[in-house]
Write a protein that holds these residues in place. Structure first.
Motif, short mmCIF file in Angstrom:
data_model
loop_
_atom_site.label_atom_id
_atom_site.label_comp_id
_atom_site.label_asym_id
_atom_site.label_seq_id
_atom_site.Cartn_x
_atom_site.Cartn_y
_atom_site.Cartn_z
N TYR A 10 0.85 -1.19 0.00
CA TYR A 10 0.00 0.00 0.00
C TYR A 10 0.89 1.24 0.00
CZ TYR A 10 -4.13 -2.79 1.06
OH TYR A 10 -5.16 -3.70 0.99
N TYR A 83 -7.50 1.55 1.42
CA TYR A 83 -8.40 1.22 0.31
C TYR A 83 -7.59 0.56 -0.79
CZ TYR A 83 -6.97 5.28 -2.57
OH TYR A 83 -6.26 6.18 -3.32
N ASP A 84 -8.25 -0.31 -1.53
CA ASP A 84 -7.65 -0.99 -2.67
C ASP A 84 -8.14 -0.33 -3.96
OD1 ASP A 84 -6.25 -3.02 -1.26
OD2 ASP A 84 -8.12 -4.14 -1.02
N GLY A 100 -3.04 0.04 -3.55
CA GLY A 100 -3.98 1.02 -3.00
C GLY A 100 -3.22 1.92 -2.05
N PHE A 145 -14.59 3.52 -4.88
CA PHE A 145 -13.62 2.70 -4.15
C PHE A 145 -13.03 3.42 -2.94
CE2 PHE A 145 -11.20 4.58 -7.64
CZ PHE A 145 -10.02 5.00 -7.06
N LYS A 146 -13.28 4.73 -2.77
CA LYS A 146 -12.80 5.45 -1.60
C LYS A 146 -13.92 5.76 -0.59
CE LYS A 146 -9.08 7.89 -4.04
NZ LYS A 146 -8.53 9.22 -4.37
N ARG A 147 -15.13 5.37 -0.88
CA ARG A 147 -16.27 5.75 -0.02
C ARG A 147 -16.17 5.20 1.40
NH1 ARG A 147 -20.72 5.23 -4.70
NH2 ARG A 147 -20.33 7.31 -5.55
N ARG A 148 -15.72 3.98 1.54
CA ARG A 148 -15.61 3.39 2.88
C ARG A 148 -14.66 4.21 3.75
NH1 ARG A 148 -11.93 0.41 4.79
NH2 ARG A 148 -11.13 -0.22 2.77
N VAL A 149 -13.53 4.63 3.17
CA VAL A 149 -12.56 5.45 3.91
C VAL A 149 -13.21 6.78 4.30
CG1 VAL A 149 -10.43 6.78 3.68
CG2 VAL A 149 -10.47 4.37 3.02
#
Length: 161
Positions: A10, A83-84, A100, A145-149
């Motif tokens: 990462y 994030y990946d 990521g 793909f960045k929403r969780r972060v």
């Protein structure tokens, strides 16, 4: 060619949630995203040997033109957030060296004015537009793909905004 994401590290990164006195958050629209509206908070890689707060101030100045004298550090995430990259971006970003990002986020209070925000302070610029948004809007503005972060950052910093 298939890339084995699990074999890649990462990228060390810092993110900045810049909030104004009205409790709104800075977001910039990325120049390099051809798919449309890709907004994000300032973020970027941490150079080898660079301290986290120094990296945050450097990235903030490069992406927004905001001087460190105009901000106060309020908080830092308790741990790194990961994030990946989606499969279609593996091998295309960061010369294919990373799967990521692993990010530490800082919450910064902005004491300047809108005139202090200069998107072309650094060449090349990363953003071509900017605006202040309500914190709850952030996850809907960012690439999926960045929403969780972003949700994790909001959960941790939300009470402090």
């Amino acid at each position: 060619m298939t890339i084995d994401a699990a074999s890649l590290p990462y990228r060390p990164c810092v993110g900045v949630m810049l909030v104004n006195d009205a409790g709104r958050v800075f977001v910039g629209k990325r120049i390099d995203n051809k798919e449309g509206d890709a907004w994000q908070m300032p973020q970027g890689g941490i150079d080898d040997g660079e301290e986290l707060h120094a990296a945050a101030m450097r990235e903030l100045a490069e992406e927004t033109g905001v001087a460190s004298s105009l901000v106060t550090i309020i908080a830092e995430t308790r741990e790194e957030l990961f994030y990946d990259l989606p499969e279609e971006l593996l091998g295309r970003l960061w010369k294919g060296r990373f799967r990521g990002q692993r990010q530490r986020w800082l919450l910064l209070r902005f004491a300047g004015s809108d005139a202090d925000i200069v998107l072309d302070a650094h060449d090349p610029a990363e953003f071509n537009e900017w605006r202040w948004v309500e914190p709850h809007e952030l996850p809907d503005l960012i690439v999926p793909f960045k929403r969780r972060v972003y949700r994790q950052v909001l959960e941790e910093f939300g009470p402090l905004i």
